[in-house]
Design a protein around this motif. Structure first.
Motif, short mmCIF file in Angstrom:
data_model
loop_
_atom_site.label_atom_id
_atom_site.label_comp_id
_atom_site.label_asym_id
_atom_site.label_seq_id
_atom_site.Cartn_x
_atom_site.Cartn_y
_atom_site.Cartn_z
N THR A 310 54.40 -21.07 -11.12
CA THR A 310 53.46 -19.95 -11.01
C THR A 310 52.33 -20.25 -10.03
OG1 THR A 310 52.56 -20.80 -13.09
CG2 THR A 310 53.82 -18.79 -13.22
N ASN A 313 53.85 -19.90 -6.51
CA ASN A 313 54.09 -18.47 -6.28
C ASN A 313 52.78 -17.74 -6.00
OD1 ASN A 313 55.74 -16.15 -6.16
ND2 ASN A 313 55.28 -15.64 -8.28
N GLU A 474 66.10 -14.83 -14.76
CA GLU A 474 64.82 -14.80 -14.02
C GLU A 474 65.02 -15.19 -12.56
OE1 GLU A 474 62.43 -17.48 -16.28
OE2 GLU A 474 62.24 -16.12 -17.98
N ALA A 478 64.01 -12.79 -9.53
CA ALA A 478 62.95 -13.28 -8.63
C ALA A 478 63.34 -13.15 -7.15
CB ALA A 478 62.62 -14.73 -8.95
N GLU A 485 56.53 -11.62 -10.39
CA GLU A 485 56.85 -12.57 -11.46
C GLU A 485 57.78 -11.91 -12.46
OE1 GLU A 485 53.11 -15.58 -11.94
OE2 GLU A 485 52.91 -13.64 -12.94
N GLU A 538 50.40 -8.31 -15.82
CA GLU A 538 50.44 -9.77 -15.79
C GLU A 538 51.28 -10.27 -16.95
OE1 GLU A 538 46.12 -10.39 -18.06
OE2 GLU A 538 46.48 -11.27 -16.09
N LYS A 541 50.39 -16.44 -20.10
CA LYS A 541 50.63 -17.81 -19.63
C LYS A 541 49.75 -18.79 -20.37
CE LYS A 541 51.70 -16.27 -14.98
NZ LYS A 541 51.00 -15.81 -13.78
N ILE A 547 54.76 -19.64 -18.32
CA ILE A 547 54.94 -18.32 -18.92
C ILE A 547 55.29 -18.49 -20.40
CG2 ILE A 547 56.41 -16.27 -18.91
CD1 ILE A 547 56.57 -16.69 -15.80
#
Length: 559
Positions: A310, A313, A474, A478, A485, A538, A541, A547
């Motif tokens: 994260t 990213n 995921e 992605a 996300e 969002e 996290k 996450i």
């Protein structure tokens, strides 16, 4: 039982199967050697202020003197540290260790309930807390064994007038320091003053002495303290530094430390390993302020950076990141959670450096597997077991599985914790009679000895008897350009037992659920397809950017 170690044949040139575990008696031995070899090198930097290894040596000695002479703490007593990445943190860590005491790393974002549990469970005698969080300590201190509270401000280690200005702005302009009342507390700088001119007694540290009580996130219930000994951490420093050393120069490295030092990844990989290299740790106090973080990166001649998916990213999606000078960067290490292929490929394109994935746990100090540093591109693997480390895949009955079969990843080596603090039953659940730590991660090993995480045991989704691994779903989603996300979880379903649900943060506000489903249909087999698609602003996290799938599952169950 002996078994094959195919990974040894694929070790990078110059790396042997074992490391010297007897070279250093303790973390303090490594620190003292570094302070001798690299006295004038900058060791830590924060808010434009740098301190050298000579200053770390002097200041940590003063803090150790305060703990021993003023507080009269005895070998093995616990001291809690509750701070973000500021200069006081490494000084406190090394001071506590030099005094023969145990560091209890404490997340500054803890609620009163979480803090009360950790301070009580660890039996901590003292706590160093950043004033921004002192009000939480005030709420619980009477219920804990804490005898002394030490308070510090973000600007306390910065030169005058900058330090005073930073503290003033945070307290009175930004109002980030809630009022607190802690009668008898002392300021961190005063503890350093009280430690001047005293002699640090010779304290014999043994390998089995506990250096850190490192609390696990508590996702499976109450947070437990992993007992990480000096031997555990020295072993992992030796293992990691030999591995990373193929791509590092002693006394020359500048590493960006954005993950908090209370997290085992940054603690070992950044603070300890790069200290052993005589490197400079650039401490980022608030990496969540991505524009501010990028601005800071543009001023740092950094050679290395560690992070979680994260974080990478987030940087890639922050304006200005592509303008940074990456000419000195040669090491990017990702861990803590699965690195997504889409993020790794974008990182390589933006920086020219491969995002090398590593794997570890709090319970393994943390490094267990790392990819070769000369990896030409992201390979989807967590790498090879590092020197002096064994890894295998076991089924539910504890039998070792052959190549390419999925089972639970188990790790054995000198970096595996001594156990959970005062929890022998919990320790016995994860470390078997042969010394294998059962990680709770589902994985497989290929014929070359590279390991691949398939998923967490508890995150696996069971659709009509078929295993669906959220990471795979995921990773596919992605790849969609409109996705910022994504997280995949299992939700109850009358027909199939569970169904796949994905929660997405959009990069393109026009992205629709139908487009996501169509894309998945092209890339995933039928039972893996998401039945439900939800868009959010969002994702939940943890404080280090993992996450929290459990929260998404819980909210789906209530809906």
């Amino acid at each position: 039982m002996d078994f094959e170690r195919p990974w040894l044949a694929n070790y990078p040139k110059g790396i042997g199967p074992e490391v010297d575990l007897e070279k250093y008696a303790s973390i303090v031995s490594v620190l003292e050697e570094t302070c001798r070899l690299y006295r004038d090198n900058p060791a830590f930097a924060n808010f434009g202020k740098k301190i050298t290894y000579a200053e770390v040596d002097e200041l940590s000695t003063r803090f150790a003197n305060y703990l021993l002479h003023e507080l009269k703490l005895k070998k093995g007593d616990r001291v809690a540290l509750m701070m973000p990445n500021i200069l006081q943190y490494p000084i406190a860590i090394f001071g506590v260790l030099r005094a023969g005491l145990t560091v209890v790393n404490t997340n500054p974002m803890y609620t009163a309930r979480e803090l009360r549990h950790q301070l009580t469970d660890s039996g901590a005698s003292a706590i160093v807390v950043l004033e921004n969080f002192a009000h939480v300590v005030e709420e619980v201190v009477a219920d804990t064994p804490i005898k002394q509270v030490i308070v510090t401000g973000v600007g306390d280690m910065l030169a005058f007038p900058k330090g005073a200005l930073v503290n003033f702005v945070l307290r009175h302009v930004k109002k980030q320091v809630p009022e607190y009342s802690l009668p008898g507390h002392v300021r961190f700088n005063d503890t350093l003053a009280k430690g001047v001119g005293k002699t640090l007694p010779a304290i014999e540290l043994r390998g089995e002495d506990i250096a850190f009580l490192q609390y696990t996130g508590g996702t499976t219930g109450v947070a437990k303290g992993a007992m990480l000994t000096h031997r555990n951490l020295v072993a992992n420093m030796q293992q990691s530094s030999i591995w990373i050393g193929t791509n590092a120069t002693m006394g020359q490295e500048v590493i960006v430390t954005a993950l908090p030092l209370y997290h085992i990844f940054a603690l070992t990989a950044n603070c300890l390993v790069f200290m052993k290299f005589g490197g400079l740790n650039y401490l980022i106090t608030n990496p969540r302020d991505m524009p501010g973080f990028v601005k800071e990166l543009s001023r740092i001649p950094f050679t290395a950076i560690t992070g979680v998916n994260t974080l990478f990213n987030g940087l890639l999606n922050t304006p200005g990141f592509d303008k940074i000078d990456f000419s000195r960067l040669h090491l990017t290490l990702g861990g803590g959670m699965a690195v997504q292929r889409a993020v790794a490929e974008r990182w390589k394109k933006a920086t020219g450096v491969t995002l090398v994935e590593a794997y570890g746990l709090t319970e393994t100090s943390p490094a267990a597997c790392i990819n070769p540093m000369d990896l030409p591109e992201y390979n989807g693997s967590i790498g090879l077991p590092i020197p002096s480390t064994d890894a295998c895949i076991k089924d539910d009955d504890g039998r070792m599985l052959p190549v390419d079969e999925v089972g639970e990843l188990c790790i054995r080596g000198p970096q595996v914790m001594a156990g959970y603090w005062q929890r022998p039953e919990e320790t016995a659940k994860v470390i078997d009679a042969d010394g294998w730590l059962h990680t709770g991660d589902m994985a497989k090993m290929d014929p070359q000895g590279f390991f691949y995480i398939v998923d967490r045991k508890k995150d696996m989704i069971l659709v009509s008897g078929f295993n669906v691994y959220p990471n795979e779903v995921e990773d596919v989603i992605a790849l969609m350009p409109g996705v910022l996300e994504v997280a995949a979880v299992g939700v109850p379903d009358d027909k199939s037992g569970e169904a796949v649900k994905v929660v997405i943060v959009r990069k393109d506000p026009a992205l629709t659920a139908d487009q996501v489903k169509a894309f998945c249909k092209e890339n995933l087999t039928g039972y893996k397809l998401p039945r439900y698609v939800e868009f959010r602003d969002e994702l939940p996290k943890s404080n280090v950017g993992k996450i929290l799938r459990r929260e998404l599952r819980d909210s789906a169950a209530k809906a």
